[in-house]
Design a protein around this motif. Structure first.
Motif, PDB file in Angstrom:
ATOM      1  N   PHE A 137       0.839  -1.213   0.000  1.00 19.53           N
ATOM      2  CA  PHE A 137       0.000   0.000   0.000  1.00 19.53           C
ATOM      3  C   PHE A 137       0.868   1.255   0.000  1.00 19.53           C
ATOM      4  CE2 PHE A 137      -3.618  -2.675   1.550  1.00 19.53           C
ATOM      5  CZ  PHE A 137      -4.535  -2.276   0.604  1.00 19.53           C
ATOM      6  N   SER A 150       2.321   2.081  -3.199  1.00 19.73           N
ATOM      7  CA  SER A 150       1.266   2.557  -4.113  1.00 19.73           C
ATOM      8  C   SER A 150       0.769   3.946  -3.714  1.00 19.73           C
ATOM      9  CB  SER A 150       0.094   1.570  -4.118  1.00 19.73           C
ATOM     10  OG  SER A 150       0.532   0.299  -4.543  1.00 19.73           O
ATOM     11  N   VAL A 178      -0.266   5.050  -0.584  1.00 23.17           N
ATOM     12  CA  VAL A 178      -1.288   5.134   0.458  1.00 23.17           C
ATOM     13  C   VAL A 178      -0.625   4.957   1.830  1.00 23.17           C
ATOM     14  CG1 VAL A 178      -3.440   4.184   1.368  1.00 23.17           C
ATOM     15  CG2 VAL A 178      -3.043   4.201  -1.106  1.00 23.17           C
ATOM     16  N   THR A 181      -0.065   3.921   5.426  1.00 25.68           N
ATOM     17  CA  THR A 181      -0.636   2.749   6.095  1.00 25.68           C
ATOM     18  C   THR A 181       0.057   2.490   7.424  1.00 25.68           C
ATOM     19  OG1 THR A 181      -1.087   1.772   3.920  1.00 25.68           O
ATOM     20  CG2 THR A 181      -1.174   0.289   5.825  1.00 25.68           C
ATOM     21  N   PHE A 211      -5.740  -7.307  -3.658  1.00 21.52           N
ATOM     22  CA  PHE A 211      -5.017  -6.063  -3.347  1.00 21.52           C
ATOM     23  C   PHE A 211      -5.395  -4.930  -4.297  1.00 21.52           C
ATOM     24  CE2 PHE A 211      -1.421  -3.256  -4.315  1.00 21.52           C
ATOM     25  CZ  PHE A 211      -1.257  -2.660  -3.071  1.00 21.52           C
ATOM     26  N   LEU A 260      -7.100  -1.393  -3.338  1.00 19.33           N
ATOM     27  CA  LEU A 260      -6.379  -0.149  -3.625  1.00 19.33           C
ATOM     28  C   LEU A 260      -7.240   0.807  -4.434  1.00 19.33           C
ATOM     29  CD1 LEU A 260      -3.652   1.386  -3.508  1.00 19.33           C
ATOM     30  CD2 LEU A 260      -3.038   0.233  -5.645  1.00 19.33           C
TER      31      LEU A 260
END
Length: 441
Positions: free
Chosen positions: A371, A374, A376, A378, A431, A435
């Motif tokens: 994540f 990508s 994000v 977390t 996933f 996402l």
């Protein structure tokens, strides 16, 4: 003996919720500054005292934090970002292209009486245009203020405009000729919000020995405020151009700046001329401005500034003009909080990963890494404890989503995604699907 933990009066600790909100504001306004081509610089908090002494108003000089350092040097904490800028420009003028556009974000210090939104240490976001006398620079500063307010979600505000030549000209018209007396008059008029009209009248009489008739005329004229469209307003004040050269210059400068602003897609109601705007600092010489939030007038100005034609006179024989403004971020933060325009999150992470067993933690860390890569933010709850406790933690901190990894999720390497705002829970997600949902939320 234990020391009682306490914060020095006039200074402030910021818990995560407020610190995160402030950091978001900073990112938004610096993006605006850079969109206009302003570049960042940094100057030290501490300067030689001689750099700062006698540079601000008499009131600011009283508030200066001044002391001797360990080397016996006479030093002081900066009280604003403009005086250090003057020193900076004079020191590095051969290395800087002119005109020079800079912004700076940093803390300044004034030993003034602490009040709501006003501390002895506070953050200023300054942006300045150095080395040009063009009225286009003044107009651009107004544009930056306007864009900054909109970027912060503020729509109900007014940028109040005036010109120091107008104030000088009004003073001269009513017989106040001496420069020191003019400065004293403007300083008193600038206190009208603090001490009221009667307080201002009393101070003008005591300090300048003015007649009641002159005081009435002075206050009536400095109370002129634009309430109609610019054509009607400039027509109404046109006769004042004949009073003296200063008034003629001040009004014409504002007219020329309005010609630029009127071509833009800015709301024409967002900027207004107000002859009572004096600005307290002594170095302003041209157009000045103060920005107030319409629904929180008692908060005072959240962004103010103006033109200063004698920026470097203390440091160099080669004088250099400038124009700029400063956003008082701490005061603005209080205002946005009161208006309900701030997030109440205590986390920078959008997702909290929750495990029901210790053995699931490696999978959780691998998922969190994916994540983050990508884009994000977390967080992983580090302990395995009751599900209710972990969800409560996510709710308290303000995570938008939680991902619960239980037996089923671990076995199938699948994701159960819970929206903490709506309570909706989606199960058996891959996933990429999870996402997509998070990024489109």
């Amino acid at each position: 003996m234990l020391i009682t933990p306490r914060t020095l009066s006039g200074f402030k600790d910021r818990l995560p919720k407020e610190a995160i909100a402030k950091e978001k504001l900073l990112k938004k306004v610096t993006q605006v500054f850079e969109s206009f081509g302003f570049t960042p610089i940094e100057t030290p908090h501490l300067e030689y005292a001689e750099i700062l002494v006698k540079q601000g108003s008499e009131e600011i000089q009283k508030e200066l934090y001044r002391f001797q350092d360990h080397g016996g040097r006479d030093v002081a904490l900066r009280f604003d970002q403009t005086v250090p800028l003057a020193r900076f420009i004079s020191q590095y003028k051969n290395e800087l292209p002119l005109p020079f556009k800079r912004y700076v974000v940093g803390n300044v210090f004034r030993g003034e009486r602490a009040q709501k939104g006003r501390y002895r240490e506070f953050t200023q976001c300054d942006f300045d245009f150095i080395g040009s006398n063009s009225i286009a620079c003044d107009a651009e500063i107004i544009q930056v203020i306007y864009a900054s307010m909109l970027s912060l979600g503020v729509e109900d505000f007014i940028i109040w405009l005036n010109h120091r030549s107008i104030l000088n000209g009004i003073c001269q018209y009513f017989g106040i000729i001496n420069e020191e007396d003019i400065q004293n008059t403007l300083r008193i008029i600038d206190k009208i919000e603090k001490i009221g009209i009667d307080g201002v009248k009393n101070e003008l009489k005591e300090n300048l020995n003015l007649s009641d008739k002159k005081i009435e005329g002075l206050l009536q004229t400095t109370n002129i405020k634009q309430t109609q469209h610019k054509e009607e307003f400039f027509k109404e004040i046109a006769p004042m151009k004949e009073w003296n050269a200063d008034l003629k210059k001040g009004i014409e400068d504002l007219e020329n700046m309005y010609k630029i602003l009127e071509e833009l897609e800015m709301s024409h109601d967002s900027y207004r001329i107000n002859f009572s705007i004096a600005r307290g600092l002594g170095y302003y010489t041209g157009i000045v401005y103060e920005t107030t939030l319409t629904r929180l007038k008692s908060l005072g100005s959240v962004c103010s500034g103006g033109r200063y034609d004698n920026l470097t006179k203390t440091f160099s024989k080669e004088n250099m003009s400038g124009v700029g403004a400063s956003i008082g971020l701490d005061r603005l933060l209080v205002g946005l909080q009161d208006l309900g325009l701030l997030d109440n999150k205590s986390t920078t992470a959008r997702i909290l990963l929750i495990c029901t067993k210790e053995e699931f933690l490696p999978f959780a860390h691998r998922l969190a890494e994916s994540f983050r890569r990508s884009g994000v933010n977390t967080e992983i709850y580090p302990e395995v404890t009751k599900l209710k406790k972990q969800l409560s933690y996510a709710d308290q901190k303000g995570h938008e989503f939680t991902i619960i990894i239980g037996e089923e999720e671990y076995k199938n390497k699948a994701i159960t995604l819970k929206n903490m705002t709506t309570g909706m829970q989606l199960e058996h997600l891959g996933f990429l699907k999870a996402l997509e949902i998070i990024k489109t939320h």
